[in-house]
Design a protein around this motif. Structure first.
Motif, PDB file in Angstrom:
ATOM      1  N   ASP A 181      -0.215   4.427   9.145  1.00  0.00           N
ATOM      2  CA  ASP A 181      -1.043   5.251   8.276  1.00  0.00           C
ATOM      3  C   ASP A 181      -2.450   4.674   8.261  1.00  0.00           C
ATOM      4  OD1 ASP A 181      -2.037   4.644   5.469  1.00  0.00           O
ATOM      5  OD2 ASP A 181      -0.670   6.216   4.869  1.00  0.00           O
ATOM      6  N   ARG A 182      -3.422   5.571   8.318  1.00  0.00           N
ATOM      7  CA  ARG A 182      -4.830   5.148   8.442  1.00  0.00           C
ATOM      8  C   ARG A 182      -5.344   4.399   7.213  1.00  0.00           C
ATOM      9  NH1 ARG A 182      -8.237   9.783  11.546  1.00  0.00           N
ATOM     10  NH2 ARG A 182      -7.935   8.788  13.560  1.00  0.00           N
ATOM     11  N   ALA A 183      -4.948   4.845   6.039  1.00  0.00           N
ATOM     12  CA  ALA A 183      -5.412   4.189   4.812  1.00  0.00           C
ATOM     13  C   ALA A 183      -4.912   2.746   4.748  1.00  0.00           C
ATOM     14  CB  ALA A 183      -4.960   4.972   3.585  1.00  0.00           C
ATOM     15  N   ALA A 184      -3.670   2.531   5.122  1.00  0.00           N
ATOM     16  CA  ALA A 184      -3.116   1.173   5.117  1.00  0.00           C
ATOM     17  C   ALA A 184      -3.828   0.300   6.146  1.00  0.00           C
ATOM     18  CB  ALA A 184      -1.619   1.213   5.395  1.00  0.00           C
ATOM     19  N   ALA A 201      -6.905   0.728   7.234  1.00  0.00           N
ATOM     20  CA  ALA A 201      -8.253   0.487   6.719  1.00  0.00           C
ATOM     21  C   ALA A 201      -8.240  -0.625   5.677  1.00  0.00           C
ATOM     22  CB  ALA A 201      -8.825   1.771   6.122  1.00  0.00           C
ATOM     23  N   GLU A 202      -7.235  -0.603   4.802  1.00  0.00           N
ATOM     24  CA  GLU A 202      -7.144  -1.653   3.784  1.00  0.00           C
ATOM     25  C   GLU A 202      -6.887  -3.020   4.418  1.00  0.00           C
ATOM     26  OE1 GLU A 202      -4.722  -2.771  -0.271  1.00  0.00           O
ATOM     27  OE2 GLU A 202      -4.876  -0.666   0.295  1.00  0.00           O
ATOM     28  N   THR A 224     -15.628  -1.810  -0.108  1.00  0.00           N
ATOM     29  CA  THR A 224     -14.738  -0.976   0.701  1.00  0.00           C
ATOM     30  C   THR A 224     -13.290  -1.188   0.286  1.00  0.00           C
ATOM     31  OG1 THR A 224     -16.265  -0.969   2.565  1.00  0.00           O
ATOM     32  CG2 THR A 224     -13.950  -0.498   3.056  1.00  0.00           C
ATOM     33  N   GLU A 231     -12.663   0.507  -3.062  1.00  0.00           N
ATOM     34  CA  GLU A 231     -12.535   1.959  -2.949  1.00  0.00           C
ATOM     35  C   GLU A 231     -11.170   2.353  -2.380  1.00  0.00           C
ATOM     36  OE1 GLU A 231     -17.248   3.044  -2.385  1.00  0.00           O
ATOM     37  OE2 GLU A 231     -16.066   2.585  -0.603  1.00  0.00           O
ATOM     38  N   LEU A 232     -10.687   1.590  -1.417  1.00  0.00           N
ATOM     39  CA  LEU A 232      -9.373   1.878  -0.840  1.00  0.00           C
ATOM     40  C   LEU A 232      -8.260   1.645  -1.864  1.00  0.00           C
ATOM     41  CD1 LEU A 232     -10.027   0.288   2.638  1.00  0.00           C
ATOM     42  CD2 LEU A 232      -9.610   2.715   2.195  1.00  0.00           C
ATOM     43  N   CYS A 233      -8.393   0.580  -2.645  1.00  0.00           N
ATOM     44  CA  CYS A 233      -7.399   0.314  -3.693  1.00  0.00           C
ATOM     45  C   CYS A 233      -7.408   1.426  -4.732  1.00  0.00           C
ATOM     46  CB  CYS A 233      -7.683  -1.029  -4.361  1.00  0.00           C
ATOM     47  SG  CYS A 233      -7.367  -2.452  -3.302  1.00  0.00           S
ATOM     48  N   GLN A 273      -8.265   4.538  -4.258  1.00  0.00           N
ATOM     49  CA  GLN A 273      -7.696   5.750  -3.675  1.00  0.00           C
ATOM     50  C   GLN A 273      -6.175   5.771  -3.770  1.00  0.00           C
ATOM     51  OE1 GLN A 273      -9.213   6.122   0.315  1.00  0.00           O
ATOM     52  NE2 GLN A 273     -11.278   6.520  -0.394  1.00  0.00           N
ATOM     53  N   ARG A 274      -5.554   4.597  -3.691  1.00  0.00           N
ATOM     54  CA  ARG A 274      -4.093   4.574  -3.785  1.00  0.00           C
ATOM     55  C   ARG A 274      -3.613   4.297  -5.208  1.00  0.00           C
ATOM     56  NH1 ARG A 274      -2.215  -0.592  -3.709  1.00  0.00           N
ATOM     57  NH2 ARG A 274      -3.547  -2.144  -2.759  1.00  0.00           N
TER      58      ARG A 274
END
Length: 75
Positions: A1-4, A6-7, A26, A29-31, A33-34
């Protein structure tokens, strides 16, 4: 998964150079989002340690769901 992925990359950047505020932001923001607001807050604060006037870190921290965070930042 792309989000994982990216994190993972954001965490690696923070580990390589904790002085880069943008890497912390960054990650924050990723944290956010989830839905991990506690981790997002920690990352925003780390970004502000690296660069105290970072506008995105400040805005992100102020926008956190916890009203106590907002009042603390504005003081």
């Amino acid at each position: 998964d792309r989000a994982a992925a990216a994190e993972r990359h954001a965490r690696a950047a923070v580990e390589l150079d904790p002085g880069i505020a943008d890497a912390h932001v960054t990650l924050a923001e990723l944290c956010e989002q989830r839905g991990d607001f506690a981790a997002a807050e920690v990352a925003y604060r780390a970004g502000l340690e690296a660069e105290p006037d970072h506008p995105v870190a400040l805005a992100g921290l102020i926008a956190m769901p916890d009203a106590a965070v907002e009042s603390e930042v504005l003081e």
